[in-house]
Write a protein that holds these residues in place. Structure first.
Motif, mmCIF file in Angstrom:
data_model
loop_
_atom_site.group_PDB
_atom_site.id
_atom_site.type_symbol
_atom_site.label_atom_id
_atom_site.label_comp_id
_atom_site.label_asym_id
_atom_site.label_seq_id
_atom_site.Cartn_x
_atom_site.Cartn_y
_atom_site.Cartn_z
ATOM 1 N N TYR A 241 41.709 48.405 47.063
ATOM 2 C CA TYR A 241 40.550 48.134 46.959
ATOM 3 C C TYR A 241 40.457 48.594 44.820
ATOM 4 O O TYR A 241 41.346 48.528 45.038
ATOM 5 C CB TYR A 241 39.741 49.609 47.358
ATOM 6 N N THR B 5 34.088 52.336 43.985
ATOM 7 C CA THR B 5 34.801 50.951 44.497
ATOM 8 C C THR B 5 34.494 50.102 44.682
ATOM 9 O O THR B 5 32.925 49.811 44.833
ATOM 10 C CB THR B 5 34.912 51.628 46.455
ATOM 11 N N VAL C 92 36.724 45.484 48.374
ATOM 12 C CA VAL C 92 37.875 46.664 48.899
ATOM 13 C C VAL C 92 37.797 46.101 50.530
ATOM 14 O O VAL C 92 37.060 44.982 50.827
ATOM 15 C CB VAL C 92 36.322 47.675 50.094
ATOM 16 N N LYS D 289 34.041 52.267 50.947
ATOM 17 C CA LYS D 289 33.116 51.664 49.992
ATOM 18 C C LYS D 289 32.615 53.022 49.972
ATOM 19 O O LYS D 289 31.789 52.692 48.896
ATOM 20 C CB LYS D 289 32.750 50.500 50.442
#
Length: 127
Positions: free
Chosen positions: A68, A76, A79, A99
């Motif tokens: 990530y 983030t 990912v 996420k």
């Protein structure tokens, strides 16, 4: 202004702006997990990722390594699952959890430097 001179000026301006834009969005630092935590710490909270499958009917991966990136805002992005055990089991739960994570810059990361790292998550084992 003659058309040729206008085109040259437009191209010069476009090149200058693209260089500024490239400098404004540096590539994130590639860091191992332990070092990543010196830049960004996870915001405490309970993450309840959306599950589109029933864990009673679909085998879930017990251990998932996820890559990530964290941007300047502590969110983030990019990912991706790097590895899942077993590899044929559902690993989307880990992807969705990462996420959903948010991070806060540490005191030593006043520049809010974007990073890229990995973490390993385990399903239901409490480890």
């Amino acid at each position: 202004m003659p058309p040729m001179l206008l085109r040259v000026a437009a191209i010069t301006l476009a090149l200058a702006l693209s260089q500024v834009a490239a400098a404004a969005s540096p590539e994130p630092l590639q860091l191992p997990q332990a070092e990543a935590l010196t830049y960004w710490k996870p915001v405490e909270g309970t993450f309840r990722p959306q599950l589109n499958v029933d864990p009673g009917r679909v085998p879930f991966a017990e251990e998932v390594t996820v890559a990530y990136s964290v941007n300047k805002r502590g969110r983030t992005y990019d990912v991706k699952v790097v590895e899942a055990k077993p590899s044929t089991a559902f690993s989307g739960w880990a992807l969705n959890a990462v996420k959903a994570m948010r991070f806060t810059a540490t005191d030593s990361n006043t520049e809010r430097t974007p990073i890229r790292s990995e973490m390993t998550a385990r399903w239901g084992s409490g480890k």
